[in-house]
Enzyme design. Structure first.
Site, short mmCIF file in Angstrom:
data_model
loop_
_atom_site.label_atom_id
_atom_site.label_comp_id
_atom_site.label_asym_id
_atom_site.label_seq_id
_atom_site.Cartn_x
_atom_site.Cartn_y
_atom_site.Cartn_z
N HIS A 1 0.86 -1.18 0.00
CA HIS A 1 0.00 0.00 0.00
C HIS A 1 0.90 1.23 0.00
O HIS A 1 1.98 1.23 0.59
CB HIS A 1 -0.89 0.02 1.25
CG HIS A 1 -1.41 1.38 1.61
ND1 HIS A 1 -0.83 2.18 2.58
CD2 HIS A 1 -2.45 2.09 1.10
CE1 HIS A 1 -1.50 3.31 2.67
NE2 HIS A 1 -2.48 3.29 1.78
N ASN B 1 0.54 5.86 -0.45
CA ASN B 1 -0.16 7.06 -0.89
C ASN B 1 0.68 8.29 -0.59
O ASN B 1 1.49 8.31 0.34
CB ASN B 1 -1.57 7.16 -0.29
CG ASN B 1 -1.55 7.55 1.17
OD1 ASN B 1 -1.40 8.72 1.52
ND2 ASN B 1 -1.71 6.57 2.04
N ARG C 1 -0.08 12.62 -0.65
CA ARG C 1 -1.22 13.53 -0.75
C ARG C 1 -0.85 14.95 -0.31
O ARG C 1 0.11 15.15 0.44
CB ARG C 1 -2.39 13.01 0.09
CG ARG C 1 -2.03 12.80 1.54
CD ARG C 1 -3.11 12.04 2.32
NE ARG C 1 -2.74 11.87 3.71
CZ ARG C 1 -1.99 10.88 4.18
NH1 ARG C 1 -1.52 9.98 3.35
NH2 ARG C 1 -1.69 10.80 5.46
N SER D 1 -13.68 3.65 -5.89
CA SER D 1 -12.26 3.99 -5.79
C SER D 1 -11.76 3.84 -4.35
O SER D 1 -10.64 3.38 -4.11
CB SER D 1 -12.02 5.42 -6.29
OG SER D 1 -12.36 5.52 -7.66
#
Length: 308
Positions: free
Chosen positions: A106, A108, A110, A271
């Site tokens: 995983h 991410n 941002r 999503s």
């Protein structure tokens, strides 16, 4: 900054999808462009199996979004602010390989802005990270993943007198902790949030750091996939993978702030929930066999380790 970072994650999505398609060798990403009624939208890319299940990735997604508008009431309470406008953009990915010898991953990255009534930025910050969730523990893979994370951190942290890797490694261990199970979701990596301008770091400095980590993702993960994707496995090992995936689902639905943010801001449900694996088991009161490879993994999850 918001335009600069959004342009970055657009390009990063292309690079990561290309790298993953190359190592899969069979499957291709399917793309959906979507719009959010309150403002903004995104580009979702999903990879699922290959012909007759021949692909490396059973399910995965590499998504970008940029949303804006009025900050929902639930998020006002979270940030302890009144009514405000916001902008948020980021890239989020989750990959669930079919072979249980290949770990789930995983990541991410941002960026967030909040505005006053005149449209001036009153607050902004970066966040993100990357973490690994194996089903069978290969210590050399854990060391490789963490060393790649540390190398990315060290290129920036030492310039400012702060050692980012141990700080964000610990934050990752603390964040991805299934408190109701008293165990980690995986073996960690990096997790950072609310990275704001301060006397040591400008927003440009934070941008350079976050993009360094983003650029390191393929280097951290792809060599592990390459090494493990063709290993043999048994039906029992596949069952163990599906049981551990259940713990992954529990964390995402019970504890994960990103999932909450997406749901509370009327994000696109497909999503947001693409992080959930397609085949999962919840077996009543299941315990790993004493002395097994499965128990070896659980011991590490219950007592997070320093890999470097």
């Amino acid at each position: 900054m918001k335009n600069k970072f959004y342009h970055y994650i657009q390009n990063l999505q292309n690079q990561i999808c290309k790298g993953l398609e190359d190592i899969d060798g069979v499957s291709k990403f399917r793309e959906d462009i979507w719009e959010r009624p309150e403002g903004g939208g995104g580009r979702t890319r999903v990879i699922e199996n290959g012909p007759e299940g021949s692909g490396v990735f059973e399910k995965g997604g590499v998504n970008i979004s940029a949303v804006h508008g009025k900050l929902p009431e639930a998020m006002q309470k979270m940030f302890n602010v009144g009514e405000a406008d916001f902008f948020a953009c980021g890239l989020s990915l989750v990959l669930h390989p079919k072979n249980p010898m290949v770990p789930t991953v995983h990541a991410n990255w941002r960026y967030f802005e909040m505005y006053d009534d005149n449209g001036n930025v009153i607050n902004s910050w970066f966040g993100g990270g990357q973490d690994l969730t194996p089903y069978y523990l290969f210590e050399e893979d854990a060391k490789h993943f963490h060393q790649t994370c540390k190398t990315a951190c060290d290129k920036h942290s030492r310039s400012f007198g702060t050692d980012f890797y141990p700080k964000y490694k610990k934050q990752c261990d603390d964040y991805f902790w299934n408190a109701h199970r008293n165990e980690a979701r995986g073996i960690g990596g990096l997790f950072f949030d609310y990275c704001k301008e301060n006397e040591d770091m400008s927003m440009e400095d934070w941008y350079n750091f976050v993009t360094e980590v983003g650029n390191s993702f393929l280097e951290a993960y792809v060599p592990i996939v390459e090494k493990r994707k063709n290993l043999d496995y048994t039906a029992a090992q596949r069952t163990w993978q599906e049981i551990r995936r259940g713990r992954y689902v529990e964390f995402n639905l019970v504890h994960d702030k990103g999932t909450l943010f997406g749901l509370k801001t009327n994000g696109r449900i497909e999503s947001i929930l693409m992080s959930l694996p397609p085949h999962v088991q919840w077996v009543y009161d299941h315990h790993a066999e004493k002395g097994s490879d499965e128990e070896k993994l659980v011991e590490v999850l219950e007592n997070p380790r320093n890999w470097i």
